[in-house]
Enzyme design. Sequence first.
Site, mmCIF file in Angstrom:
data_model
loop_
_atom_site.group_PDB
_atom_site.id
_atom_site.type_symbol
_atom_site.label_atom_id
_atom_site.label_comp_id
_atom_site.label_asym_id
_atom_site.label_seq_id
_atom_site.Cartn_x
_atom_site.Cartn_y
_atom_site.Cartn_z
ATOM 1 N N ARG A 64 0.836 -0.909 0.030
ATOM 2 C CA ARG A 64 -0.367 0.126 -0.453
ATOM 3 C C ARG A 64 1.240 0.913 0.220
ATOM 4 O O ARG A 64 0.585 2.046 -0.488
ATOM 5 C CB ARG A 64 -0.754 -0.279 0.719
ATOM 6 C CG ARG A 64 -2.310 0.879 0.986
ATOM 7 C CD ARG A 64 -3.082 0.903 2.479
ATOM 8 N NE ARG A 64 -4.053 1.626 2.230
ATOM 9 C CZ ARG A 64 -4.343 2.317 3.154
ATOM 10 N NH1 ARG A 64 -4.374 2.452 4.456
ATOM 11 N NH2 ARG A 64 -5.521 3.366 3.248
ATOM 12 N N HIS A 68 0.499 4.342 -2.766
ATOM 13 C CA HIS A 68 -0.058 5.527 -2.362
ATOM 14 C C HIS A 68 1.297 6.883 -1.752
ATOM 15 O O HIS A 68 0.837 8.175 -2.236
ATOM 16 C CB HIS A 68 -0.192 5.558 -0.267
ATOM 17 C CG HIS A 68 -1.605 5.307 -0.059
ATOM 18 N ND1 HIS A 68 -2.612 5.900 0.310
ATOM 19 C CD2 HIS A 68 -2.225 3.675 -1.146
ATOM 20 C CE1 HIS A 68 -3.521 4.675 0.649
ATOM 21 N NE2 HIS A 68 -3.250 3.879 0.032
ATOM 22 N N ASN A 96 -4.739 8.475 4.773
ATOM 23 C CA ASN A 96 -2.893 7.770 5.266
ATOM 24 C C ASN A 96 -2.662 8.470 7.184
ATOM 25 O O ASN A 96 -2.332 7.411 7.549
ATOM 26 C CB ASN A 96 -2.431 8.958 4.899
ATOM 27 C CG ASN A 96 -1.450 9.141 3.371
ATOM 28 O OD1 ASN A 96 -2.525 7.404 2.865
ATOM 29 N ND2 ASN A 96 -1.320 9.333 2.360
ATOM 30 N N HIS A 195 -5.991 -5.377 -3.138
ATOM 31 C CA HIS A 195 -7.427 -5.256 -1.798
ATOM 32 C C HIS A 195 -7.367 -7.187 -1.853
ATOM 33 O O HIS A 195 -8.493 -7.516 -0.617
ATOM 34 C CB HIS A 195 -8.783 -4.786 -2.663
ATOM 35 C CG HIS A 195 -8.640 -3.530 -2.245
ATOM 36 N ND1 HIS A 195 -9.210 -2.812 -2.622
ATOM 37 C CD2 HIS A 195 -7.524 -2.768 -2.122
ATOM 38 C CE1 HIS A 195 -9.013 -1.015 -2.845
ATOM 39 N NE2 HIS A 195 -7.470 -2.068 -1.965
#
Length: 326
Positions: A64, A68, A96, A195
């Site tokens: 992740r 991001h 975040n 995911h």
Amino acid sequence: MASSTYFKLCFITIFFLIHNYGWVSAQLSPKFYSTSCPRALSIIKSVVNSAVLKELRMGASLLRLHFHDCFVNGCDASLLLDNTANFIGEKSAGANINSLRGFEVIDTMKSQLETICPGVVSCADIIAVAARDSVIALGGTTWKVRLGRRDSTTASLSAANSNIPSPALNLTGLISFFSNKGFTAKEMVALSGSHTIGLARCTVFRPRIYKDTDINTAFANSLKLKCPSTGGDSNLSPLDTTSSTVFDSAYYTNLISGKGLLHSDQQLFSGSGGGGSIDAQVRSYSANSASFFKDFGNAMVKMGNLSPLTGTNGQIRTNCRKINSG
């Protein structure tokens, strides 16, 4: 005359390469550290494996971080910067804060790399390699990580707040968001398969379990026990209800059953005949994990090439949390 034409063609070719791709020498390469720090990849892999062995969830957390980071002004490790007197870092963004994890694992990698190859391996490259190795550690696919990124000297809270896809997006919004980053709808569906590992907080999926009508009833009821209509915001549930610590294609099978945890997840499958090629792709990945793995790896290579800093741009941070002084 021939000589003049030749040099004109050379000039046009060089201009095209600079304008569209940057200097050829600045392009990313899987072998970037083969001479300058030959142990770099093995060190990152070792730290990842230890961290994931200690806590399986860490694999999803490291993956992740790469998403991001890259989605906000490119893959430049701006995400790792702590707040300073000059800017509020991206860690404070809505998507975040109190959510991203794994910074200490990145610190460990950087510390070990600085010991054997000081000032050589960028934090941006560390994130990219750690993401790949995390997927492998959880039983997933591999891909060749192109290296040679450099680190940003600033961060953007506003960009982080606007450039990370919201779990509330519908299908049209998702396609538009990923398209703006240069991804096709097919690549968007493949990347969403990340995911298949990891957890999400109640505050992120609460709207889905109490308001959406395309959710499996028994699934929604089970989630309400963990995520009441008020309170329990930080309670966690797996993004993949079947195998949240194994990188597989079960995420897509869950969507077909109406068991996507996030609203944005379930948007990838309507099941009503109106989903068209998106529904078909979800069915394909559910039935054929090899197809998902291949497409996911290719899309990750593409994501890792989002606006990297190369050449003399940026710097190689000694500490991933702050820019080099002086």
